[in-house]
Design an enzyme around this catalytic site. Sequence first.
Site, PDB file in Angstrom:
ATOM      1  N   PHE A 156       2.510   9.541   3.367  1.00 38.87           N
ATOM      2  CA  PHE A 156       2.880   9.440   4.777  1.00 38.87           C
ATOM      3  C   PHE A 156       3.280   8.026   5.175  1.00 38.87           C
ATOM      4  CE2 PHE A 156      -1.751   8.972   4.666  1.00 38.87           C
ATOM      5  CZ  PHE A 156      -1.935   7.801   5.389  1.00 38.87           C
ATOM      6  N   ASP A 157       2.967   7.038   4.334  1.00 33.43           N
ATOM      7  CA  ASP A 157       3.359   5.665   4.648  1.00 33.43           C
ATOM      8  C   ASP A 157       3.291   4.832   3.381  1.00 33.43           C
ATOM      9  OD1 ASP A 157       4.165   3.501   6.139  1.00 33.43           O
ATOM     10  OD2 ASP A 157       2.235   3.159   7.106  1.00 33.43           O
ATOM     11  N   TYR A 200       0.822  -1.207   0.000  1.00 33.16           N
ATOM     12  CA  TYR A 200       0.000   0.000   0.000  1.00 33.16           C
ATOM     13  C   TYR A 200       0.855   1.255   0.000  1.00 33.16           C
ATOM     14  CZ  TYR A 200       1.179   0.648   4.900  1.00 33.16           C
ATOM     15  OH  TYR A 200       1.874   0.846   6.064  1.00 33.16           O
ATOM     16  N   ILE A 240      -7.232   0.582  10.610  1.00 32.14           N
ATOM     17  CA  ILE A 240      -8.319   1.569  10.592  1.00 32.14           C
ATOM     18  C   ILE A 240      -9.586   0.936   9.997  1.00 32.14           C
ATOM     19  CG2 ILE A 240      -6.758   3.550  10.504  1.00 32.14           C
ATOM     20  CD1 ILE A 240      -7.319   3.743   7.484  1.00 32.14           C
ATOM     21  N   PHE A 298      -5.570   5.669   0.241  1.00 31.34           N
ATOM     22  CA  PHE A 298      -4.641   4.543   0.194  1.00 31.34           C
ATOM     23  C   PHE A 298      -4.780   3.846  -1.149  1.00 31.34           C
ATOM     24  CE2 PHE A 298      -5.465   5.043   4.710  1.00 31.34           C
ATOM     25  CZ  PHE A 298      -4.196   4.913   5.270  1.00 31.34           C
ATOM     26  N   TYR A 315      -8.193   7.609  11.292  1.00 32.45           N
ATOM     27  CA  TYR A 315      -7.714   7.678  12.674  1.00 32.45           C
ATOM     28  C   TYR A 315      -8.649   8.492  13.549  1.00 32.45           C
ATOM     29  CZ  TYR A 315      -3.525   5.728  10.661  1.00 32.45           C
ATOM     30  OH  TYR A 315      -2.646   4.910  10.017  1.00 32.45           O
TER      31      TYR A 315
END
Length: 188
Positions: free
Chosen positions: A50-51, A39, A70, A113, A96
Amino acid sequence: MSDAIDLTGDGGVIKTIVRKSKIDAVAPTEDLPLVDVHYEGTLADTGEVFDSTHEDNSIFSFELGTGNVIKAWDIAVKTMKVGEIAKITCKPEYAYGSAGSPPDIPSDATLVFEVELVACRPRKGSTAGSVSEERARLEELKKQREMAAAAKEEEKKKREEAKAAAAARVQAKLEAKKAQGKGKGRAK
């Protein structure tokens, strides 16, 4: 790319299929609740990543429906099939929210995502055959990736050798012409 699908009915989790799976692909079920995904997560407002698992080519594994991820992921990933890539847009209450986001993610942020469902597996202790088959399949995928990388590296090496050989031939021709020119000058 397909149309956006509102998975929650309130616009909280929107799924858009980026790449469809094969028709006979496996989907998560009660018997196959453990999933492996690749992902990349971005902030909807800025597009800032961010990830991601893509940087280190790792796989993120979790069990659906246990609250370990989540809410949006529990909702969206269970609608996917192995091989599918989907863009999942989730409002803060499905991400979140007020529960506390990581420091670099605002709690009121809408997140996007891009998720690829890589595999579905049974829980540990489930049929040993299917677990070992899945492990063997993942090993085979890893080998295939390594072989593709090695083939790419070999191809690159061959191209570099061909360039060097061509440069050497050109240099040899130039030197031969120089030598030929010097010889002609002395004969006169």
